[in-house]
Design an enzyme around this catalytic site. Structure first.
Site, mmCIF file in Angstrom:
data_model
loop_
_atom_site.group_PDB
_atom_site.id
_atom_site.type_symbol
_atom_site.label_atom_id
_atom_site.label_comp_id
_atom_site.label_asym_id
_atom_site.label_seq_id
_atom_site.Cartn_x
_atom_site.Cartn_y
_atom_site.Cartn_z
ATOM 1 N N CYS A 166 0.962 -1.153 0.058
ATOM 2 C CA CYS A 166 0.136 0.058 -0.081
ATOM 3 C C CYS A 166 0.822 1.278 0.010
ATOM 4 O O CYS A 166 1.592 1.505 -0.985
ATOM 5 C CB CYS A 166 -1.307 0.060 1.245
ATOM 6 S SG CYS A 166 -2.542 1.442 0.916
ATOM 7 N N HIS A 215 -3.779 -4.959 0.617
ATOM 8 C CA HIS A 215 -3.206 -5.375 1.995
ATOM 9 C C HIS A 215 -3.183 -6.812 2.178
ATOM 10 O O HIS A 215 -4.483 -7.174 2.897
ATOM 11 C CB HIS A 215 -3.691 -4.486 3.076
ATOM 12 C CG HIS A 215 -3.854 -3.153 3.259
ATOM 13 N ND1 HIS A 215 -2.628 -2.840 3.925
ATOM 14 C CD2 HIS A 215 -4.164 -2.082 2.706
ATOM 15 C CE1 HIS A 215 -2.566 -1.136 3.730
ATOM 16 N NE2 HIS A 215 -3.606 -0.934 3.201
ATOM 17 N N GLU A 228 -1.952 -8.380 4.422
ATOM 18 C CA GLU A 228 -1.531 -8.976 5.748
ATOM 19 C C GLU A 228 -2.663 -8.586 6.604
ATOM 20 O O GLU A 228 -2.661 -9.006 7.927
ATOM 21 C CB GLU A 228 -0.335 -7.914 6.186
ATOM 22 C CG GLU A 228 -0.845 -6.608 6.570
ATOM 23 C CD GLU A 228 -1.024 -5.585 5.428
ATOM 24 O OE1 GLU A 228 -0.904 -4.181 5.669
ATOM 25 O OE2 GLU A 228 -1.012 -5.789 4.169
#
Length: 240
Positions: free
Chosen positions: A99, A177, A179
């Site tokens: 990002c 994202h 994660e």
């Protein structure tokens, strides 16, 4: 020797979460460095002394709530971090930007970053030209900016409104994202003190529910993404 990945936490709310688990599964030791600490989050500009990138095999600049092109940040630690990733690339160290971190890679290597006409917050279907590196499907987004590709970069994935992934040498930039898990999302929802969700007509409970529903689907795709990065991007020959 054990390989080590360094996660650069550009924002105290943006931690490595599921990515650390995935790198650990591939035998990497995980180090972290807090670029902006919690006590500086409301005034993030300032000088930062970064670790020497040559001590790591992979460096992962993570997300942040601020624009990568903010003049005060570019004049302080963002400018320093840009030079760090350039030095890392020159030394043959692999880079994975997430990002804000992906936008930083774009900016560092000659692309541009600007305000997007349509922000993306939530789960968005992403089309991939290289599913062996970036699996297609739903990935979580929370961003208001988008990049233009640096010279020589190859776009791997996109949504209708933004480029979502590119490679350049031994670097992979992601706009989404990978994660995010439920715990990390909760931190972001709690930290949304400017009301971004409400302003866009989004419901926090809907995001929580969707994140929980997709957890079993996303987990193997994160492993595929990290494996693809390590094999096809980081696995390229280092520059002489």
């Amino acid at each position: 020797m054990t390989r080590t990945v360094l996660f650069l936490r550009n924002d105290p709310l943006a931690t490595e979460a599921l990515l650390a688990e995935a790198f650990g599964e591939f035998g990497y030791d995980v180090d972290t460095f807090d670029v902006v600490t919690a006590d500086r989050a409301h005034d993030p500009a300032g000088e930062v002394v970064f670790p020497d990138p040559r001590g790591y095999d992979v460096i992962v600049p993570l997300g942040a709530r601020w624009p990568v092109y903010d003049p005060a940040l570019r004049a302080s630690w963002v400018g320093t971090e840009v030079q760090l990733v350039r030095d890392a690339a020159a030394a043959g160290i692999a880079l994975l930007g997430v990002c804000f971190g992906g936008q930083l890679l774009a900016q560092a290597f000659g692309g541009t970053v600007e305000r997007s006409t349509r922000p993306e917050i939530g789960w968005f279907d992403t089309a991939s030209a290289r599913p062996d590196i970036v699996p297609g499907g739903a990935w979580f987004q929370w961003h208001f900016d988008r990049w233009t590709l640096p010279p020589g970069a190859v776009e791997l994935a996109r949504t209708p409104d933004a480029s979502q992934a590119f490679t350049l040498g031994r670097a992979l930039a992601l706009q989404f994202h990978p994660e995010v898990d439920v715990a990390l999302l909760e931190n972001w929802i709690t930290g949304d003190d400017v009301g971004e969700l409400a302003a866009l007509g989004l419901n926090a409970d809907d995001l929580r529910t969707r994140t929980t529903e997709l957890a079993d689907d996303v987990a193997p795709r994160i492993r595929t993404l990290v494996a693809g990065f390590l094999t096809h991007v980081a696995g390229q020959s280092r520059p002489s």
